[in-house]
Motif scaffolding. Structure first.
Motif, PDB file in Angstrom:
ATOM      1  N   LEU A 165       0.820  -1.199   0.000  1.00 52.71           N
ATOM      2  CA  LEU A 165       0.000   0.000   0.000  1.00 52.71           C
ATOM      3  C   LEU A 165       0.856   1.251   0.000  1.00 52.71           C
ATOM      4  O   LEU A 165       1.894   1.294   0.672  1.00 52.71           O
ATOM      5  CB  LEU A 165      -0.927   0.045   1.223  1.00 52.71           C
ATOM      6  N   ILE A 166       0.414   2.248  -0.762  1.00 49.90           N
ATOM      7  CA  ILE A 166       0.987   3.594  -0.680  1.00 49.90           C
ATOM      8  C   ILE A 166      -0.085   4.448  -0.020  1.00 49.90           C
ATOM      9  O   ILE A 166      -1.127   4.711  -0.611  1.00 49.90           O
ATOM     10  CB  ILE A 166       1.358   4.149  -2.057  1.00 49.90           C
ATOM     11  N   GLY A 167       0.150   4.837   1.218  1.00 51.72           N
ATOM     12  CA  GLY A 167      -0.893   5.477   2.004  1.00 51.72           C
ATOM     13  C   GLY A 167      -1.965   4.450   2.297  1.00 51.72           C
ATOM     14  O   GLY A 167      -1.714   3.419   2.919  1.00 51.72           O
ATOM     15  N   THR A 168      -3.173   4.683   1.813  1.00 53.52           N
ATOM     16  CA  THR A 168      -4.262   3.722   1.985  1.00 53.52           C
ATOM     17  C   THR A 168      -4.623   3.042   0.671  1.00 53.52           C
ATOM     18  O   THR A 168      -5.613   2.312   0.601  1.00 53.52           O
ATOM     19  CB  THR A 168      -5.503   4.437   2.547  1.00 53.52           C
ATOM     20  N   THR A 169      -3.830   3.273  -0.363  1.00 53.86           N
ATOM     21  CA  THR A 169      -4.136   2.745  -1.696  1.00 53.86           C
ATOM     22  C   THR A 169      -3.309   1.505  -1.999  1.00 53.86           C
ATOM     23  O   THR A 169      -2.080   1.532  -1.926  1.00 53.86           O
ATOM     24  CB  THR A 169      -3.860   3.807  -2.777  1.00 53.86           C
ATOM     25  N   VAL A 170      -3.987   0.419  -2.331  1.00 49.99           N
ATOM     26  CA  VAL A 170      -3.292  -0.808  -2.723  1.00 49.99           C
ATOM     27  C   VAL A 170      -2.696  -0.597  -4.111  1.00 49.99           C
ATOM     28  O   VAL A 170      -3.389  -0.210  -5.051  1.00 49.99           O
ATOM     29  CB  VAL A 170      -4.253  -2.010  -2.751  1.00 49.99           C
ATOM     30  N   CYS A 171      -1.398  -0.832  -4.248  1.00 56.03           N
ATOM     31  CA  CYS A 171      -0.757  -0.658  -5.557  1.00 56.03           C
ATOM     32  C   CYS A 171      -0.087  -1.936  -6.048  1.00 56.03           C
ATOM     33  O   CYS A 171       0.427  -1.968  -7.160  1.00 56.03           O
ATOM     34  CB  CYS A 171       0.272   0.470  -5.506  1.00 56.03           C
ATOM     35  N   GLY A 172      -0.082  -2.993  -5.245  1.00 57.89           N
ATOM     36  CA  GLY A 172       0.542  -4.225  -5.692  1.00 57.89           C
ATOM     37  C   GLY A 172       0.553  -5.295  -4.623  1.00 57.89           C
ATOM     38  O   GLY A 172      -0.111  -5.188  -3.582  1.00 57.89           O
TER      39      GLY A 172
END
Length: 393
Positions: free
Chosen positions: A159-166
């Motif tokens: 996660l980058i912050g609260t966003t799943v990116c991988g």
């Protein structure tokens, strides 16, 4: 000087085996290939230097394999340039891998809805497949294509912050036993470290990008223009390809500022930047705001004739543009400015046999090319404005 008026996957290096000795190599996409995956939002303050993204990803995998010794593993990321809010509609790319099938997986794209890695990405929760044959999330397609047999998997979201990116995943414990809940917990904790390392890399890269960008237009600034032009001219010494430069200066821009104010003038400059990007449509072109209402475009691999054709399209697009077609707030109402802003454009190119004496450095050649394009622009101004001139020196 005699201007004339024209009209009105490489081979990827590998790393040595990790300390546990189980895997034959660590691999990741090259820095240029990884760059697009760093074009996402950054949350913390920027760091002073841009890290080697390849080493960042490889070190993450190495540390994960030390924490939970495994035969193989991978980091998969979504592509921020094509990402949509519905995660299951995205694709994941193997950006770093280790293990026997590493060479077959690196750079491969898979549907985000496929397999354990996709399940983790879509749900945003870690997953333990004790035995893959009995796990509903497991997909055997990649095993079938690579000849590798995955017996057990542990995977956690990045996660980058609260966003799943991988997703980061490990395959097959080295001791032959299946992964267990303790391994899952360790990888979840480690995934936070991986996210922090990736965040730092994004922040540092963002700081480097900001240093190259003109705040007003979003184009490159003049300092970066000089750096890139010298780099392209250096490369030209090896390839022999031409390199062209367009120097553009707006006509009648001062009356815009005098009549409407500097906020409107700044918005016009910003929209000129949009026009230039739209018309150029060349990934290799280097567009920069040179200063004030002057713009430059470096065109690697293009000669004077091609550059002149592009310069003419730019000139026409600017003369036909309607600026401030919509309101940008109470101080920037929709003014629909048309027919008031034009451009005088100079074109110069370095082609076979061109340039200063052979002993001159690339900085000399860079300044020489800029000077030629600038002089051609002034010829266009002197001959009535709203036209282009090509240097034939």
């Amino acid at each position: 000087f005699n201007p004339t008026v024209v009209g009105s996957s490489p081979t990827r290096p590998t790393r040595s085996a990790s300390p546990n000795g189980a895997m034959d190599s660590y691999r990741s996409l090259l820095p240029g290939e990884l760059g697009r995956f760093a074009q996402r939002s950054k949350a913390s303050s920027a760091l002073p230097a841009e890290p080697d993204l390849r080493n960042v990803f490889l070190q993450i995998l190495e540390k994960a394999a030390e924490l939970v010794p495994s035969e193989a593993g991978a980091i998969l990321l979504d592509d921020p340039l094509t990402k949509v809010p519905q995660r299951e509609r995205n694709e994941l790319v193997f950006v770093a891998v280790f293990g026997p099938a590493a060479g077959d997986l690196l750079g491969r794209t898979v549907a985000a809805a496929e397999g354990v890695a996709g399940h983790v990405y879509c749900t945003g929760t870690a997953h333990l497949a004790v035995e893959t044959e009995q796990d509903e999330a497991f997909a055997s397609r990649i095993d079938n294509e690579t000849g590798y047999r995955t017996r057990s998997i542990v995977a956690a979201p990045i996660l980058i912050g609260t966003t799943v990116c991988g997703t980061i995943e490990l395959l097959n414990r080295l001791d032959g036993r299946p992964f267990d809940p303790h391994d899952l917990l360790l990888l979840e904790v480690f995934a936070s470290y991986a996210a922090s390392s990736l965040q730092n890399a994004l922040d540092a890269r963002h700081a480097q990008e900001l240093a190259k960008i003109d705040d007003l237009t979003g184009l490159y600034n003049d300092r970066y223009l000089h750096v890139r032009l010298r780099e392209e001219l250096t490369a030209r010494r090896e390839t022999g390809e031409p390199c062209a430069l367009i120097f553009l200066d707006l006509d009648h821009f001062k009356p815009i500022n005098d009549r409407h104010g500097h906020l409107v003038g700044s918005q016009v400059l910003r929209e000129v930047g949009y026009v230039l990007r739209r018309v150029t449509a060349d990934d290799n072109a280097i567009l920069a705001r040179y200063g004030g209402d002057e713009f430059t475009i470096v065109l690697p691999g293009r000669g004077a004739d091609e550059a002149a054709e592009l310069a003419e399209r730019m000139r026409v697009a600017i003369s036909e543009a309607v600026f401030l077609q919509r309101s940008h707030g109470p101080d920037l109402p929709a003014l629909h400015i048309s027919g008031q802003v034009t451009a005088s454009v100079g074109v110069a190119a370095v082609e076979a046999g061109d340039g200063p004496p052979p002993g001159a450095g690339d900085a000399d050649l860079s300044n020489w090319l800029i000077h030629r394009a600038d002089e051609a622009m002034y010829v266009a101004k002197a001959q009535g404005k709203d036209r282009i001139a090509v240097s034939t020196t």
